[in-house]
Design an enzyme around this catalytic site. Structure first.
Site, PDB file in Angstrom:
ATOM      1  N   ARG A 225      40.730  40.485  46.451  1.00 34.13           N
ATOM      2  CA  ARG A 225      41.447  39.377  45.799  1.00 34.13           C
ATOM      3  C   ARG A 225      42.189  39.981  44.601  1.00 34.13           C
ATOM      4  O   ARG A 225      41.551  40.465  43.665  1.00 34.13           O
ATOM      5  CB  ARG A 225      40.468  38.288  45.358  1.00 34.13           C
ATOM      6  CG  ARG A 225      41.101  37.247  44.467  1.00 34.13           C
ATOM      7  CD  ARG A 225      40.250  36.020  44.273  1.00 34.13           C
ATOM      8  NE  ARG A 225      40.269  35.167  45.451  1.00 34.13           N
ATOM      9  CZ  ARG A 225      39.890  33.897  45.462  1.00 34.13           C
ATOM     10  NH1 ARG A 225      39.455  33.322  44.357  1.00 34.13           N
ATOM     11  NH2 ARG A 225      39.925  33.190  46.580  1.00 34.13           N
TER      12      ARG A 225
ATOM     13  N   CYS B 240      42.164  23.219  49.078  1.00 31.68           N
ATOM     14  CA  CYS B 240      41.363  24.450  49.208  1.00 31.68           C
ATOM     15  C   CYS B 240      40.237  24.514  48.194  1.00 31.68           C
ATOM     16  O   CYS B 240      39.277  25.254  48.392  1.00 31.68           O
ATOM     17  CB  CYS B 240      42.273  25.671  49.108  1.00 31.68           C
ATOM     18  SG  CYS B 240      43.080  25.854  47.499  1.00 31.68           S
TER      19      CYS B 240
HETATM   20  N1  NVA Z   1      46.566  28.516  44.307  1.00 28.38           N
HETATM   21  C1  NVA Z   1      45.222  28.715  43.806  1.00 28.38           C
HETATM   22  C2  NVA Z   1      44.249  28.810  44.945  1.00 28.38           C
HETATM   23  C3  NVA Z   1      42.816  28.964  44.514  1.00 28.38           C
HETATM   24  C4  NVA Z   1      41.895  29.108  45.674  1.00 28.38           C
HETATM   25  C5  NVA Z   1      45.185  29.958  42.948  1.00 28.38           C
HETATM   26  O1  NVA Z   1      45.784  30.975  43.327  1.00 28.38           O
HETATM   27  O2  NVA Z   1      44.554  29.928  41.884  1.00 28.38           O
HETATM   28  N1   CP Z   2      39.464  28.170  47.911  1.00 32.17           N
HETATM   29  C1   CP Z   2      39.079  29.318  47.331  1.00 32.17           C
HETATM   30  O1   CP Z   2      39.526  30.418  47.691  1.00 32.17           O
HETATM   31  O2   CP Z   2      38.121  29.155  46.379  1.00 32.17           O
HETATM   32  P1   CP Z   2      37.581  30.266  45.377  1.00 32.17           P
HETATM   33  O3   CP Z   2      38.694  30.601  44.421  1.00 32.17           O
HETATM   34  O4   CP Z   2      36.403  29.610  44.713  1.00 32.17           O
HETATM   35  O5   CP Z   2      37.177  31.482  46.163  1.00 32.17           O
END
Ligand code: NVA
Ligand code: CP
Length: 312
Positions: free
Chosen positions: A106, A261
């Site tokens: 991530r 999400c």
């Molecule tokens: N668009 C959000 C999704 C979190 C799962 C972000 O990148 O913070």
């Molecule tokens: N939806 C999602 O990816 O959640 P987190 O940021 O908690 O992993």
């Protein structure tokens, strides 16, 4: 020579059949999660997880998923590794992939995940970047199909920021042949290149009502994503007409679902009443399906044969 591993850097790393196979396997795993053979199918395998940003669902679902399949997972926060001190990604990729079986990352930059994958000898999964969130789409597709069947020929409405989630929905519309109506404020559109690539499937407007009208699924996300915290107050004003509520859902098709999400900000992008309305909102099923979909994804990328057949 060793064959190149498969990766999931965006949803377009899969073709339609592969995507639907993963979703179908995710359902199988969900139903049979306690079957003995499934609890050992990844015995001895190790997943390394890099997090440059926070996470609840992604971390827990990958970590729990790996141990439920017999393997184990390493949690690596960027700031605690040599990554955080500037070790080149290409060096880390060669070292780490010589020690583990699969990697999830991530990051802020999509190009960091791409570079890692280029130098990795094992599969690499995008667990969210600024540009895409393909793992969430696996769970979202699984959830829609569980409740309403195929997405083909259906209409999905995306209300809000043209962000990483929206861009992965565009990929999904290209793979699964559904229409995607995006409503976003001016200046918050998804990438022009992507809209152009999916122009047969995707429309972009400024009107949440026009986007939601007749839709089989209405979905949204936070107005300020991770890394945009300093823009939050400004964005709250710019997105004030983009909240999803029961009134907006009443324009959608009969039986339309609501997804998010998560994490959600109640009364910013969605009302608390809608989020908690079990007759429309499937957000908790959607979150749980991250676990099942990612197990199916890891088994696919690790090319585990016939895992769905009970061993004799
Ligand atoms: N668009 C959000 C999704 C979190 C799962 C972000 O990148 O913070
Ligand atoms: N939806 C999602 O990816 O959640 P987190 O940021 O908690 O992993």
């Amino acid at each position: 020579m060793k064959t190149k591993p498969r990766h999931l850097l965006t949803l377009l790393d899969l073709n339609k059949d592969e995507l639907l196979t993963i979703v179908s396997n995710a359902n199988f795993i969900k139903v049979n999660r306690h079957e003995d053979h499934l609890c050992h199918v990844l015995d001895g395998k190790v997943l390394a997880m890099f997090f440059e940003k926070s996470s609840t669902r992604t971390r827990v679902s990958f970590e729990a998923g790996m141990s439920q399949l017999g393997g184990s997972a390493l949690f690596l926060a960027t700031k605690d590794t040599q990554f955080g001190r500037g070790e080149p990604i290409r060096d880390a990729a060669r070292v780490i992939s010589s020690m583990v079986d699969i990697v999830m990352m991530r990051t802020f930059e999509q190009t960091d995940i791409q570079e890692f994958a280029e130098y990795s000898s094992v599969p690499v999964i995008n667990g969210l970047s600024d540009d895409f969130h393909p793992c969430q789409l696996l769970a979202d597709i699984q959830t829609f199909m569980e409740f309403r069947g195929t997405l083909e020929g259906k209409t999905v409405a995306w209300i809000g920021d043209g962000n990483n989630m929206c861009q992965s929905w565009i990929h999904a519309s290209m793979l699964l042949d559904f229409d995607l109506n995006i409503a976003c404020p001016e200046g918050f559109e998804p990438s022009k290149k992507l809209i152009n690539l999916a122009r047969d499937r995707v429309t972009v407007s400024r009107s949440p009502k026009a986007a939601a009208r007749g839709a089989d699924l209405v979905t949204t996300d936070v107005f300020a994503s991770m890394g945009q915290e300093d823009q939050k107050q400004r964005r709250l004003a710019q997105f004030s007409d983009f909240k999803v509520d029961h009134d907006l859902m009443s324009l959608a098709a009969e039986g339309a679902l609501f997804m998010h999400c998560l994490p959600a900000h109640r009364n910013e992008e969605v009302t608390g009443e809608l989020l908690e309305d079990k007759s429309i909102s499937v957000v908790w099923d959607e979150a749980e399906n991250r676990l099942h979909a990612q197990k199916a994804l890891m088994l696919f990328l690790l090319q585990v044969p016939n895992f769905s057949l009970p061993q004799t």
